[in-house]
Design a protein around this motif. Structure first.
Motif, PDB file in Angstrom:
ATOM      1  N   GLU A  53      85.955  25.187   5.893  1.00 48.66           N
ATOM      2  CA  GLU A  53      85.908  24.355   4.687  1.00 48.66           C
ATOM      3  C   GLU A  53      84.517  24.254   4.062  1.00 48.66           C
ATOM      4  O   GLU A  53      84.377  24.391   2.852  1.00 48.66           O
ATOM      5  N   PRO A  54      83.447  24.040   4.839  1.00 48.68           N
ATOM      6  CA  PRO A  54      82.119  23.956   4.211  1.00 48.68           C
ATOM      7  C   PRO A  54      81.429  25.310   4.027  1.00 48.68           C
ATOM      8  O   PRO A  54      80.305  25.368   3.524  1.00 48.68           O
ATOM      9  N   SER A  55      82.090  26.401   4.425  1.00 46.74           N
ATOM     10  CA  SER A  55      81.421  27.705   4.378  1.00 46.74           C
ATOM     11  C   SER A  55      81.109  28.181   2.961  1.00 46.74           C
ATOM     12  O   SER A  55      80.123  28.891   2.750  1.00 46.74           O
ATOM     13  N   GLY A  56      81.915  27.800   1.991  1.00 45.61           N
ATOM     14  CA  GLY A  56      81.642  28.195   0.606  1.00 45.61           C
ATOM     15  C   GLY A  56      80.325  27.615   0.104  1.00 45.61           C
ATOM     16  O   GLY A  56      79.534  28.301  -0.544  1.00 45.61           O
ATOM     17  N   LYS A  57      80.084  26.368   0.442  1.00 44.64           N
ATOM     18  CA  LYS A  57      78.832  25.713   0.037  1.00 44.64           C
ATOM     19  C   LYS A  57      77.640  26.391   0.723  1.00 44.64           C
ATOM     20  O   LYS A  57      76.595  26.607   0.098  1.00 44.64           O
ATOM     21  N   LEU A  58      77.801  26.745   1.998  1.00 42.80           N
ATOM     22  CA  LEU A  58      76.738  27.454   2.703  1.00 42.80           C
ATOM     23  C   LEU A  58      76.478  28.808   2.052  1.00 42.80           C
ATOM     24  O   LEU A  58      75.321  29.204   1.869  1.00 42.80           O
ATOM     25  N   ALA A  59      77.545  29.508   1.678  1.00 40.07           N
ATOM     26  CA  ALA A  59      77.388  30.819   1.028  1.00 40.07           C
ATOM     27  C   ALA A  59      76.607  30.699  -0.274  1.00 40.07           C
ATOM     28  O   ALA A  59      75.755  31.546  -0.568  1.00 40.07           O
ATOM     29  N   VAL A  60      76.878  29.672  -1.050  1.00 38.74           N
ATOM     30  CA  VAL A  60      76.150  29.480  -2.316  1.00 38.74           C
ATOM     31  C   VAL A  60      74.653  29.379  -2.045  1.00 38.74           C
ATOM     32  O   VAL A  60      73.834  30.020  -2.718  1.00 38.74           O
ATOM     33  N   GLU A  61      74.267  28.600  -1.039  1.00 35.15           N
ATOM     34  CA  GLU A  61      72.847  28.451  -0.723  1.00 35.15           C
ATOM     35  C   GLU A  61      72.258  29.753  -0.181  1.00 35.15           C
ATOM     36  O   GLU A  61      71.146  30.146  -0.561  1.00 35.15           O
ATOM     37  N   LEU A  62      72.987  30.453   0.686  1.00 29.42           N
ATOM     38  CA  LEU A  62      72.499  31.728   1.215  1.00 29.42           C
ATOM     39  C   LEU A  62      72.317  32.749   0.096  1.00 29.42           C
ATOM     40  O   LEU A  62      71.312  33.468   0.054  1.00 29.42           O
ATOM     41  N   VAL A  63      73.293  32.843  -0.807  1.00 31.36           N
ATOM     42  CA  VAL A  63      73.211  33.796  -1.921  1.00 31.36           C
ATOM     43  C   VAL A  63      72.036  33.447  -2.843  1.00 31.36           C
ATOM     44  O   VAL A  63      71.296  34.329  -3.273  1.00 31.36           O
ATOM     45  N   THR A  64      71.862  32.181  -3.146  1.00 33.76           N
ATOM     46  CA  THR A  64      70.749  31.745  -3.993  1.00 33.76           C
ATOM     47  C   THR A  64      69.416  32.171  -3.387  1.00 33.76           C
ATOM     48  O   THR A  64      68.553  32.750  -4.066  1.00 33.76           O
ATOM     49  N   ARG A  65      69.254  31.927  -2.100  1.00 35.10           N
ATOM     50  CA  ARG A  65      68.014  32.295  -1.424  1.00 35.10           C
ATOM     51  C   ARG A  65      67.850  33.820  -1.344  1.00 35.10           C
ATOM     52  O   ARG A  65      66.746  34.337  -1.507  1.00 35.10           O
ATOM     53  N   ALA A  66      68.939  34.536  -1.072  1.00 29.10           N
ATOM     54  CA  ALA A  66      68.864  36.004  -0.962  1.00 29.10           C
ATOM     55  C   ALA A  66      68.533  36.640  -2.313  1.00 29.10           C
ATOM     56  O   ALA A  66      67.744  37.588  -2.377  1.00 29.10           O
ATOM     57  N   LYS A  67      69.136  36.140  -3.398  1.00 21.75           N
ATOM     58  CA  LYS A  67      68.821  36.673  -4.724  1.00 21.75           C
ATOM     59  C   LYS A  67      67.353  36.439  -5.068  1.00 21.75           C
ATOM     60  O   LYS A  67      66.690  37.314  -5.615  1.00 21.75           O
ATOM     61  N   GLU A  68      66.852  35.269  -4.737  1.00 21.62           N
ATOM     62  CA  GLU A  68      65.443  34.963  -4.996  1.00 21.62           C
ATOM     63  C   GLU A  68      64.546  35.912  -4.195  1.00 21.62           C
ATOM     64  O   GLU A  68      63.564  36.446  -4.717  1.00 21.62           O
ATOM     65  N   ALA A  69      64.877  36.145  -2.939  1.00 25.65           N
ATOM     66  CA  ALA A  69      64.079  37.046  -2.099  1.00 25.65           C
ATOM     67  C   ALA A  69      64.171  38.492  -2.582  1.00 25.65           C
ATOM     68  O   ALA A  69      63.185  39.224  -2.546  1.00 25.65           O
ATOM     69  N   LEU A  70      65.349  38.901  -3.059  1.00 26.50           N
ATOM     70  CA  LEU A  70      65.530  40.269  -3.543  1.00 26.50           C
ATOM     71  C   LEU A  70      64.698  40.516  -4.803  1.00 26.50           C
ATOM     72  O   LEU A  70      64.099  41.576  -4.963  1.00 26.50           O
ATOM     73  N   GLY A  71      64.680  39.545  -5.697  1.00 28.55           N
ATOM     74  CA  GLY A  71      63.826  39.624  -6.879  1.00 28.55           C
ATOM     75  C   GLY A  71      64.348  40.483  -8.013  1.00 28.55           C
ATOM     76  O   GLY A  71      63.729  40.536  -9.072  1.00 28.55           O
ATOM     77  N   VAL A  72      65.449  41.199  -7.816  1.00 25.31           N
ATOM     78  CA  VAL A  72      66.087  42.030  -8.837  1.00 25.31           C
ATOM     79  C   VAL A  72      67.596  41.850  -8.683  1.00 25.31           C
ATOM     80  O   VAL A  72      68.065  41.210  -7.740  1.00 25.31           O
ATOM     81  N   GLU A  73      68.359  42.447  -9.582  1.00 28.45           N
ATOM     82  CA  GLU A  73      69.813  42.299  -9.505  1.00 28.45           C
ATOM     83  C   GLU A  73      70.366  42.916  -8.224  1.00 28.45           C
ATOM     84  O   GLU A  73      69.999  44.017  -7.836  1.00 28.45           O
ATOM     85  N   ALA A  74      71.282  42.212  -7.596  1.00 34.46           N
ATOM     86  CA  ALA A  74      71.946  42.722  -6.395  1.00 34.46           C
ATOM     87  C   ALA A  74      73.068  43.675  -6.790  1.00 34.46           C
ATOM     88  O   ALA A  74      73.897  43.352  -7.627  1.00 34.46           O
ATOM     89  N   GLU A  75      73.068  44.861  -6.210  1.00 36.84           N
ATOM     90  CA  GLU A  75      74.118  45.859  -6.448  1.00 36.84           C
ATOM     91  C   GLU A  75      75.065  45.984  -5.258  1.00 36.84           C
ATOM     92  O   GLU A  75      76.173  46.474  -5.400  1.00 36.84           O
ATOM     93  N   SER A  76      74.600  45.594  -4.073  1.00 34.19           N
ATOM     94  CA  SER A  76      75.460  45.661  -2.899  1.00 34.19           C
ATOM     95  C   SER A  76      75.257  44.427  -2.040  1.00 34.19           C
ATOM     96  O   SER A  76      74.260  43.708  -2.183  1.00 34.19           O
ATOM     97  N   CYS A  77      76.219  44.206  -1.138  1.00 36.24           N
ATOM     98  CA  CYS A  77      76.176  42.992  -0.334  1.00 36.24           C
ATOM     99  C   CYS A  77      76.910  43.183   0.984  1.00 36.24           C
ATOM    100  O   CYS A  77      77.684  44.124   1.158  1.00 36.24           O
TER     101      CYS A  77
END
Length: 189
Positions: A53-77
């Motif tokens: 149930e709370p995993s979606g909220k965790l994913a949002v935070e992980l994705v936000t942090r990963a996109k910031e670290a990547l610094g460019v558009e994500a093409e794969s995941c």
């Protein structure tokens, strides 16, 4: 329900060549791990709602942090989990099911099945997070991995939950298969 996060870990890699000519832009990979408490460690439960149930909220935070670290558009995941030894592999899978996958796809503009890996292991164990193109699973140039290890996690009663992103396919991909430009739909047909 809330998941308790003990710590975050971020890994960033940039590859300009892999034994051949330099490429521009280079391949960037980023992975972010959250070390969370496992509410099911050491006990059996028929349902795993306290993780799903709370995993979606965790994913949002992980994705936000990963996109910031990547610094460019994500093409794969990709996504993954390492469950501490007082838990079971299913606890890691519970963290990565539909709510998590949907939030990951939404966060990067993807629409296909998200590759994953889970296992039970001691602190410091490495895990390879498989990567695939975010819009069509069978685009071969995007088949890759990001290796992640948390030196002090997971503790026996924890789970390390990971999102990995990359900016492009492999640096010197040249083995054919479905090309990104030729992918239709989710690439499964």
């Amino acid at each position: 329900m809330e998941l308790h996060v003990r710590k975050w870990l971020t890994v960033v890699e940039e590859i300009a060549d892999d034994g051949g000519p330099q490429v521009n832009p280079p391949l960037r990979k980023a992975a972010v791990a959250a070390v969370i408490a496992n509410p099911y460690a050491g006990r059996w439960s028929e349902t795993l709602d306290e993780l799903t149930e709370p995993s979606g909220k965790l994913a949002v935070e992980l994705v936000t942090r990963a996109k910031e670290a990547l610094g460019v558009e994500a093409e794969s995941c990709g996504k993954g989990a390492i469950v501490g030894v007082s838990g079971e592999q299913e606890h890691g899978v519970a963290c990565l099911t539909t709510p998590f996958g949907d939030a990951l796809r939404d966060g990067i503009g993807g629409n296909t099945w998200v590759t994953s890996n889970t296992k039970v292991a001691a602190a410091g164990t490495t895990i390879d997070i498989p990567l695939a193109y975010k819009k069509a699973l069978f685009v071969r140039e995007f088949y890759d991995t990001v290796t992640v290890s948390v030196p002090d996690g997971p503790r026996p009663d924890e789970i390390v939950v990971i999102v990995a992103l990359a900016s492009r396919g492999r640096v010197h991909s040249r083995l054919g298969g479905l090309a990104k430009a030729d992918a239709k739909g989710d690439g499964l047909q």
